[in-house]
Design a protein around this motif. Sequence first.
Motif, short mmCIF file in Angstrom:
data_model
loop_
_atom_site.label_atom_id
_atom_site.label_comp_id
_atom_site.label_asym_id
_atom_site.label_seq_id
_atom_site.Cartn_x
_atom_site.Cartn_y
_atom_site.Cartn_z
N ALA A 1 -5.01 3.36 -5.26
CA ALA A 1 -5.48 2.41 -6.28
C ALA A 1 -4.28 1.77 -6.96
O ALA A 1 -3.25 2.42 -7.20
N ARG B 1 -5.81 1.99 2.11
CA ARG B 1 -6.69 3.09 2.51
C ARG B 1 -6.40 3.47 3.96
O ARG B 1 -5.69 2.77 4.68
N GLY C 1 -6.37 -0.38 -11.28
CA GLY C 1 -7.55 0.31 -10.78
C GLY C 1 -8.19 -0.31 -9.56
O GLY C 1 -9.14 0.26 -9.00
N SER C 2 -7.71 -1.47 -9.11
CA SER C 2 -8.28 -2.11 -7.94
C SER C 2 -7.78 -1.45 -6.66
O SER C 2 -6.79 -0.72 -6.66
N TRP C 3 -8.49 -1.74 -5.55
CA TRP C 3 -8.12 -1.16 -4.25
C TRP C 3 -6.81 -1.76 -3.74
O TRP C 3 -6.62 -2.96 -3.78
N TYR D 1 0.81 3.26 -9.23
CA TYR D 1 -0.15 3.41 -8.14
C TYR D 1 -0.63 4.85 -8.05
O TYR D 1 0.13 5.79 -8.35
N ARG D 2 -1.86 5.03 -7.63
CA ARG D 2 -2.46 6.38 -7.57
C ARG D 2 -3.03 6.63 -6.19
O ARG D 2 -3.77 5.80 -5.65
N MET E 1 -6.90 7.03 -0.23
CA MET E 1 -7.03 5.74 -0.90
C MET E 1 -5.93 5.60 -1.94
O MET E 1 -5.60 6.56 -2.64
N ARG F 1 -5.31 9.17 -3.76
CA ARG F 1 -6.30 10.24 -3.76
C ARG F 1 -6.72 10.51 -2.32
O ARG F 1 -6.87 9.58 -1.52
#
Length: 225
Positions: free
Chosen positions: A132, A141, A136-138, A116-117, A130, A119
Amino acid sequence: MDGIVRAWVDGWVVSRGAAPPVEEPWGCTIDVGVEHHVTRHVFGALREETEEADGAAVRKVAGAVTGTGVWLKVFREPGVVGGWLGAGWWVDPEPGYLMTAPLTPAAGGPALPDGYRLRTWSRGGVIRAMVAAPDGSWAARGQIAPTGATAVADQIETSPAHRRRGLGSAVVRTLQRAAAGRGAETGVLAGTPAGRALYESLGWTVAAPLTSAKFMGPGGGADAG
Protein backbone atom coordinates in the motif's frame (compact mmCIF):
# COMPACT_ATOMS: atom_id res chain seq x y z
CA MET A 1 4.71 -33.09 -20.43
CA ASP A 2 8.02 -31.47 -19.65
CA GLY A 3 8.52 -31.33 -15.87
CA ILE A 4 8.82 -27.55 -15.62
CA VAL A 5 5.68 -27.11 -17.75
CA ARG A 6 3.79 -29.48 -15.49
CA ALA A 7 4.96 -27.53 -12.44
CA TRP A 8 3.74 -24.27 -14.02
CA VAL A 9 0.37 -25.80 -14.87
CA ASP A 10 -0.15 -27.24 -11.39
CA GLY A 11 0.75 -24.01 -9.63
CA TRP A 12 -1.21 -21.78 -12.02
CA VAL A 13 -4.36 -23.86 -11.47
CA VAL A 14 -4.05 -23.39 -7.71
CA SER A 15 -3.24 -19.70 -8.06
CA ARG A 16 -6.26 -18.97 -10.28
CA GLY A 17 -8.72 -21.46 -8.77
CA ALA A 18 -9.13 -23.17 -12.14
CA ALA A 19 -10.33 -26.72 -12.76
CA PRO A 20 -7.85 -29.59 -12.45
CA PRO A 21 -5.91 -30.03 -15.72
CA VAL A 22 -7.00 -32.80 -18.09
CA GLU A 23 -3.98 -34.55 -19.58
CA GLU A 24 -3.75 -34.81 -23.35
CA PRO A 25 -1.16 -36.54 -25.58
CA TRP A 26 0.26 -33.10 -26.46
CA GLY A 27 -0.08 -31.40 -23.04
CA CYS A 28 -3.19 -30.54 -21.04
CA THR A 29 -6.51 -28.69 -21.09
CA ILE A 30 -7.62 -26.41 -18.24
CA ASP A 31 -11.12 -25.04 -17.78
CA VAL A 32 -10.89 -21.54 -16.31
CA GLY A 33 -14.52 -20.48 -16.49
CA VAL A 34 -14.16 -16.76 -17.27
CA GLU A 35 -15.95 -15.14 -20.23
CA HIS A 36 -12.80 -14.09 -22.05
CA HIS A 37 -10.75 -17.04 -20.78
CA VAL A 38 -13.04 -20.05 -20.87
CA THR A 39 -10.43 -22.74 -21.46
CA ARG A 40 -6.71 -22.91 -22.13
CA HIS A 41 -4.73 -25.58 -23.94
CA VAL A 42 -1.11 -25.83 -22.77
CA PHE A 43 1.32 -27.67 -25.02
CA GLY A 44 3.87 -29.56 -23.02
CA ALA A 45 7.11 -29.70 -25.03
CA LEU A 46 10.07 -27.34 -24.64
CA ARG A 47 12.59 -29.03 -26.94
CA GLU A 48 13.33 -27.53 -30.36
CA GLU A 49 13.68 -30.98 -31.94
CA THR A 50 9.94 -31.55 -31.40
CA GLU A 51 8.92 -28.46 -33.40
CA GLU A 52 7.46 -30.37 -36.35
CA ALA A 53 5.34 -32.58 -34.11
CA ASP A 54 4.34 -29.57 -32.00
CA GLY A 55 3.18 -27.74 -35.12
CA ALA A 56 0.98 -30.66 -36.13
CA ALA A 57 -0.52 -30.84 -32.63
CA VAL A 58 -1.19 -27.09 -32.47
CA ARG A 59 -2.87 -27.12 -35.89
CA LYS A 60 -5.08 -30.06 -34.88
CA VAL A 61 -6.14 -28.58 -31.54
CA ALA A 62 -6.64 -25.07 -32.94
CA GLY A 63 -8.62 -26.40 -35.86
CA ALA A 64 -11.14 -28.00 -33.50
CA VAL A 65 -11.79 -24.76 -31.58
CA THR A 66 -15.11 -23.10 -32.49
CA GLY A 67 -15.93 -21.01 -29.40
CA THR A 68 -14.40 -17.67 -28.49
CA GLY A 69 -12.37 -17.20 -25.33
CA VAL A 70 -10.19 -20.28 -25.81
CA TRP A 71 -6.45 -19.75 -25.32
CA LEU A 72 -3.38 -21.64 -26.45
CA LYS A 73 -0.06 -21.57 -24.58
CA VAL A 74 2.81 -22.78 -26.75
CA PHE A 75 6.52 -22.82 -25.93
CA ARG A 76 7.71 -21.37 -29.22
CA GLU A 77 8.24 -17.86 -30.61
CA PRO A 78 5.14 -15.90 -31.76
CA GLY A 79 6.28 -15.91 -35.38
CA VAL A 80 6.44 -19.69 -35.38
CA VAL A 81 3.12 -20.21 -33.62
CA GLY A 82 1.34 -17.69 -35.84
CA GLY A 83 2.25 -19.78 -38.87
CA TRP A 84 0.47 -22.77 -37.35
CA LEU A 85 -2.86 -21.02 -36.77
CA GLY A 86 -5.72 -20.23 -39.12
CA ALA A 87 -8.27 -17.44 -39.35
CA GLY A 88 -9.87 -16.16 -36.19
CA TRP A 89 -6.78 -16.48 -33.98
CA TRP A 90 -5.07 -13.51 -32.34
CA VAL A 91 -1.43 -14.14 -31.47
CA ASP A 92 0.22 -11.93 -28.87
CA PRO A 93 3.13 -10.34 -30.77
CA GLU A 94 5.12 -9.90 -27.56
CA PRO A 95 7.00 -13.05 -26.57
CA GLY A 96 6.44 -14.37 -23.08
CA TYR A 97 8.97 -16.36 -21.11
CA LEU A 98 8.75 -19.43 -18.92
CA MET A 99 11.23 -18.66 -16.15
CA THR A 100 12.64 -20.50 -13.14
CA ALA A 101 14.67 -19.65 -10.03
CA PRO A 102 16.03 -21.47 -6.99
CA LEU A 103 14.14 -20.61 -3.82
CA THR A 104 15.80 -20.13 -0.44
CA PRO A 105 14.39 -18.93 2.89
CA ALA A 106 17.07 -16.20 2.89
CA ALA A 107 15.81 -14.49 -0.27
CA GLY A 108 16.38 -11.05 1.20
CA GLY A 109 14.02 -8.83 3.12
CA PRO A 110 11.79 -6.26 1.44
CA ALA A 111 13.24 -2.78 1.14
CA LEU A 112 10.40 -0.32 0.80
CA PRO A 113 10.51 3.47 0.50
CA ASP A 114 9.35 5.42 3.54
CA GLY A 115 5.62 5.32 4.06
CA TYR A 116 4.90 2.18 2.02
CA ARG A 117 3.37 -0.82 3.80
CA LEU A 118 3.74 -4.50 2.88
CA ARG A 119 1.24 -7.12 4.01
CA THR A 120 1.21 -10.87 3.30
CA TRP A 121 -1.43 -13.51 3.92
CA SER A 122 -2.34 -17.01 2.76
CA ARG A 123 -5.68 -18.42 1.70
CA GLY A 124 -6.58 -21.54 -0.25
CA GLY A 125 -2.95 -22.58 -0.62
CA VAL A 126 -1.97 -19.26 -2.23
CA ILE A 127 0.39 -16.78 -0.55
CA ARG A 128 -0.38 -13.16 -1.40
CA ALA A 129 1.56 -9.95 -0.93
CA MET A 130 0.30 -6.39 -1.23
CA VAL A 131 2.06 -3.04 -0.96
CA ALA A 132 0.00 0.00 0.00
CA ALA A 133 1.18 3.52 -0.81
CA PRO A 134 1.60 6.18 1.89
CA ASP A 135 -1.91 7.45 1.17
CA GLY A 136 -3.34 3.93 1.51
CA SER A 137 -3.90 3.32 -2.20
CA TRP A 138 -2.78 0.16 -4.01
CA ALA A 139 0.85 0.24 -5.15
CA ALA A 140 1.92 -3.36 -5.92
CA ARG A 141 0.85 -6.95 -5.50
CA GLY A 142 1.64 -10.56 -6.32
CA GLN A 143 0.93 -14.13 -5.29
CA ILE A 144 2.62 -17.51 -5.30
CA ALA A 145 1.22 -21.05 -5.17
CA PRO A 146 3.49 -23.72 -3.67
CA THR A 147 2.73 -27.25 -4.90
CA GLY A 148 5.39 -29.39 -3.28
CA ALA A 149 8.93 -28.84 -4.52
CA THR A 150 7.89 -26.06 -6.89
CA ALA A 151 5.92 -22.83 -6.54
CA VAL A 152 4.36 -20.66 -9.24
CA ALA A 153 4.58 -16.87 -8.91
CA ASP A 154 1.65 -15.14 -10.54
CA GLN A 155 -0.04 -11.78 -11.15
CA ILE A 156 2.96 -9.67 -10.13
CA GLU A 157 1.90 -6.07 -10.74
CA THR A 158 3.00 -2.57 -9.81
CA SER A 159 0.78 0.49 -10.22
CA PRO A 160 2.10 2.80 -12.97
CA ALA A 161 2.13 5.64 -10.45
CA HIS A 162 4.53 3.73 -8.16
CA ARG A 163 6.99 2.08 -10.53
CA ARG A 164 10.80 2.32 -10.31
CA ARG A 165 10.75 2.35 -6.53
CA GLY A 166 11.73 -1.27 -5.90
CA LEU A 167 8.20 -2.38 -5.01
CA GLY A 168 8.13 -5.23 -7.54
CA SER A 169 11.43 -6.56 -6.24
CA ALA A 170 10.16 -6.43 -2.67
CA VAL A 171 7.01 -8.33 -3.60
CA VAL A 172 8.89 -11.05 -5.51
CA ARG A 173 11.50 -11.50 -2.77
CA THR A 174 8.76 -11.76 -0.15
CA LEU A 175 6.90 -14.40 -2.16
CA GLN A 176 10.07 -16.37 -2.87
CA ARG A 177 10.97 -16.45 0.80
CA ALA A 178 7.44 -17.45 1.84
CA ALA A 179 7.28 -20.30 -0.69
CA ALA A 180 10.70 -21.56 0.39
CA GLY A 181 9.38 -21.61 3.95
CA ARG A 182 6.65 -23.97 2.73
CA GLY A 183 9.28 -26.36 1.34
CA ALA A 184 9.38 -25.22 -2.29
CA GLU A 185 12.83 -25.39 -3.88
CA THR A 186 12.18 -24.02 -7.38
CA GLY A 187 10.10 -21.05 -8.51
CA VAL A 188 8.33 -20.97 -11.87
CA LEU A 189 6.56 -18.09 -13.60
CA ALA A 190 5.39 -16.82 -16.97
CA GLY A 191 7.01 -13.45 -17.55
CA THR A 192 6.47 -10.62 -20.03
CA PRO A 193 9.18 -8.62 -21.80
CA ALA A 194 8.52 -5.79 -19.35
CA GLY A 195 8.95 -8.07 -16.34
CA ARG A 196 11.89 -10.11 -17.59
CA ALA A 197 14.56 -7.63 -16.47
CA LEU A 198 13.11 -7.51 -12.96
CA TYR A 199 13.03 -11.27 -12.62
CA GLU A 200 16.51 -11.73 -14.06
CA SER A 201 17.86 -9.19 -11.56
CA LEU A 202 16.45 -11.44 -8.82
CA GLY A 203 18.06 -14.63 -10.14
CA TRP A 204 15.39 -15.97 -12.49
CA THR A 205 16.43 -17.50 -15.83
CA VAL A 206 14.51 -18.16 -19.04
CA ALA A 207 13.64 -21.82 -19.64
CA ALA A 208 11.68 -21.30 -22.87
CA PRO A 209 9.80 -18.73 -24.95
CA LEU A 210 6.05 -18.70 -24.37
CA THR A 211 3.46 -17.58 -26.92
CA SER A 212 -0.17 -16.85 -26.09
CA ALA A 213 -2.93 -17.09 -28.70
CA LYS A 214 -6.67 -16.49 -28.30
CA PHE A 215 -9.54 -17.56 -30.55
CA MET A 216 -11.57 -14.48 -31.45
CA GLY A 217 -14.07 -16.14 -33.79
CA PRO A 218 -15.03 -15.17 -37.35
CA GLY A 219 -13.61 -11.80 -38.22
CA GLY A 220 -11.06 -11.99 -35.40
CA GLY A 221 -7.37 -12.48 -35.79
CA ALA A 222 -4.17 -10.50 -35.85
CA ASP A 223 -5.83 -7.10 -35.49
CA ALA A 224 -8.28 -8.15 -32.77
CA GLY A 225 -5.92 -8.05 -29.80
